[in-house]
Design a protein around this motif. Structure first.
Motif, mmCIF file in Angstrom:
data_model
loop_
_atom_site.group_PDB
_atom_site.id
_atom_site.type_symbol
_atom_site.label_atom_id
_atom_site.label_comp_id
_atom_site.label_asym_id
_atom_site.label_seq_id
_atom_site.Cartn_x
_atom_site.Cartn_y
_atom_site.Cartn_z
ATOM 1 N N GLU A 99 0.811 -1.212 0.000
ATOM 2 C CA GLU A 99 0.000 0.000 0.000
ATOM 3 C C GLU A 99 0.848 1.267 0.000
ATOM 4 O O GLU A 99 0.312 2.366 -0.119
ATOM 5 C CB GLU A 99 -0.895 0.027 1.244
ATOM 6 N N MET A 120 -4.607 -4.042 -3.626
ATOM 7 C CA MET A 120 -5.903 -3.779 -4.258
ATOM 8 C C MET A 120 -6.696 -2.738 -3.470
ATOM 9 O O MET A 120 -7.303 -1.826 -4.052
ATOM 10 C CB MET A 120 -6.698 -5.075 -4.353
ATOM 11 N N HIS A 127 -5.779 0.611 -4.334
ATOM 12 C CA HIS A 127 -5.866 0.872 -5.779
ATOM 13 C C HIS A 127 -4.483 0.886 -6.418
ATOM 14 O O HIS A 127 -4.257 1.601 -7.402
ATOM 15 C CB HIS A 127 -6.599 2.191 -6.060
ATOM 16 N N GLN A 128 -3.591 0.086 -5.867
ATOM 17 C CA GLN A 128 -2.233 -0.015 -6.391
ATOM 18 C C GLN A 128 -2.154 -1.265 -7.270
ATOM 19 O O GLN A 128 -1.596 -2.293 -6.893
ATOM 20 C CB GLN A 128 -1.214 -0.077 -5.247
ATOM 21 N N TYR A 129 -2.700 -1.143 -8.480
ATOM 22 C CA TYR A 129 -2.833 -2.339 -9.319
ATOM 23 C C TYR A 129 -1.504 -2.763 -9.937
ATOM 24 O O TYR A 129 -1.314 -3.949 -10.220
ATOM 25 C CB TYR A 129 -3.909 -2.102 -10.370
ATOM 26 N N LEU A 143 -13.029 -7.272 -6.674
ATOM 27 C CA LEU A 143 -13.011 -6.287 -7.754
ATOM 28 C C LEU A 143 -14.299 -6.324 -8.564
ATOM 29 O O LEU A 143 -14.782 -5.281 -9.024
ATOM 30 C CB LEU A 143 -11.798 -6.525 -8.648
ATOM 31 N N TYR A 152 -14.826 -3.027 -10.838
ATOM 32 C CA TYR A 152 -13.586 -2.764 -11.572
ATOM 33 C C TYR A 152 -13.296 -3.957 -12.474
ATOM 34 O O TYR A 152 -12.408 -4.771 -12.212
ATOM 35 C CB TYR A 152 -12.430 -2.478 -10.616
ATOM 36 N N MET A 199 -9.711 -4.906 -14.167
ATOM 37 C CA MET A 199 -8.792 -5.732 -13.391
ATOM 38 C C MET A 199 -9.335 -7.140 -13.203
ATOM 39 O O MET A 199 -8.562 -8.089 -13.089
ATOM 40 C CB MET A 199 -8.505 -5.077 -12.042
#
Length: 306
Positions: free
Chosen positions: A106, A138, A141-143, A170, A175, A178
């Motif tokens: 994160e 996830m 939002h750090q894909y 997701l 989303y 993803m």
């Protein structure tokens, strides 16, 4: 520049490491002084590289907080354990157990996560909430971090503390880009009772580009054997009643209409839900005519039992 941008510089080494030689190590880490670290560990061969200072801060965590990758590498070379659990203060005033890899998933920089993985961090480590690092990334939002973790061996279908996989979470959150990525990488759409197909069918995304990804997920699922429509939300609760209703002429007509609509590859979200809602309203009108009471609720944890 770093000292003004990084909040760790507001804290003095003495807050966590009270006396030498640990304090000297913390000061060397602040300078990112690898030669100084080497010298200190040579001078103090019994110094524990995994020493836990105040508030659970270890040398490795201190180096990570400074974004000092060189010091992190030096500490691991001196036997600091990159997978050692951290015992850090929690928001509730207690102490939580986590790992550096969960924090980095994160955290502020991709290169810190890469460095930890290079140093042998376990990509499947779980934090104090029992969330795997993949889910930490996830949630933030750090894909790109998710992809890095998967590239380094993270289990793609690892469940979170509630039992849901990343792809399921997701899909619930709309989303679908993803979701499609994870399916292509081998995520199992059957996990969590096939929820991915359910949310693909029912979620009203409301964004044209996102809907296109939702449709791509439906195409992928159909190509891999999923037969749409899948049972809608509430289907288990009304299953016995609906079976009776669909034996009536009206119920059969609705079943045929829904089956034809659901089987269309490009129908997802609102068009489907509107028809299903209309069918359910017709069934409930029939129930009222027949004097059939509402069925009891099933366990909320069951997908589709709302």
């Amino acid at each position: 520049m770093e000292s003004t941008a990084n909040p760790i510089y507001k804290h003095a080494p003495e807050e966590y490491f009270l006396t030498a030689p640990a304090l000297d190590v913390a000061k060397a880490i602040r300078r990112d002084d690898v030669a100084g670290l080497d010298r200190l560990f040579a001078e103090h061969p019994t110094l524990d590289p995994n020493l836990e200072g105040k508030q659970g801060v270890t040398f490795l965590f201190w180096a990570y907080a400074h974004h000092h990758v060189k010091s992190m590498r030096a500490l691991v070379a001196h036997k600091a354990d990159v997978n050692r659990p951290l015992h850090l203060p929690g928001n509730d005033g207690g102490v939580g157990t986590t790992h550096l890899i969960n924090i980095a998933a994160e955290g502020p920089k991709d290169e810190l996560l890469v460095a930890l993985l290079d140093l042998g961090a376990d990509p499947n480590a779980r934090d104090e909430r029992k969330e795997p690092a993949l889910h930490n990334a996830m949630a933030a939002h750090q894909y790109q971090r998710m992809k890095l973790l998967l590239d380094r061996g993270a289990t793609i279908d690892a469940p979170n503390s509630a039992g849901a996989t990343a792809a399921v979470v997701l899909a619930r959150l709309n989303y679908f880009e993803m979701v499609h990525y994870l399916l292509e990488r081998g995520a199992d759409w059957r996990k969590t009772d096939g929820e991915i197909a359910l949310w693909t069918q029912e979620n009203d995304v409301g964004n044209a580009e996102a809907v296109q990804w939702q449709i791509k997920v439906k195409h992928w699922l159909m190509a891999h054997g999923v037969k749409f429509p899948v049972p809608s939300s509430g289907a288990k609760r009304y299953a016995a009643i609906r079976e009776r209703w669909e034996q009536t002429p009206e119920g059969r007509t609705w079943r045929e209409k829904l089956d034809a609509l659901g089987a269309r590859p490009d129908v997802v979200g609102k068009p489907w839900v509107q028809q299903e809602d209309a069918a359910r309203a017709a069934m409930k009108a029939w129930m009222k005519q027949q004097g059939i009471p509402e069925p009891p609720f099933f366990t909320p944890s069951q997908p589709g039992s709302k």
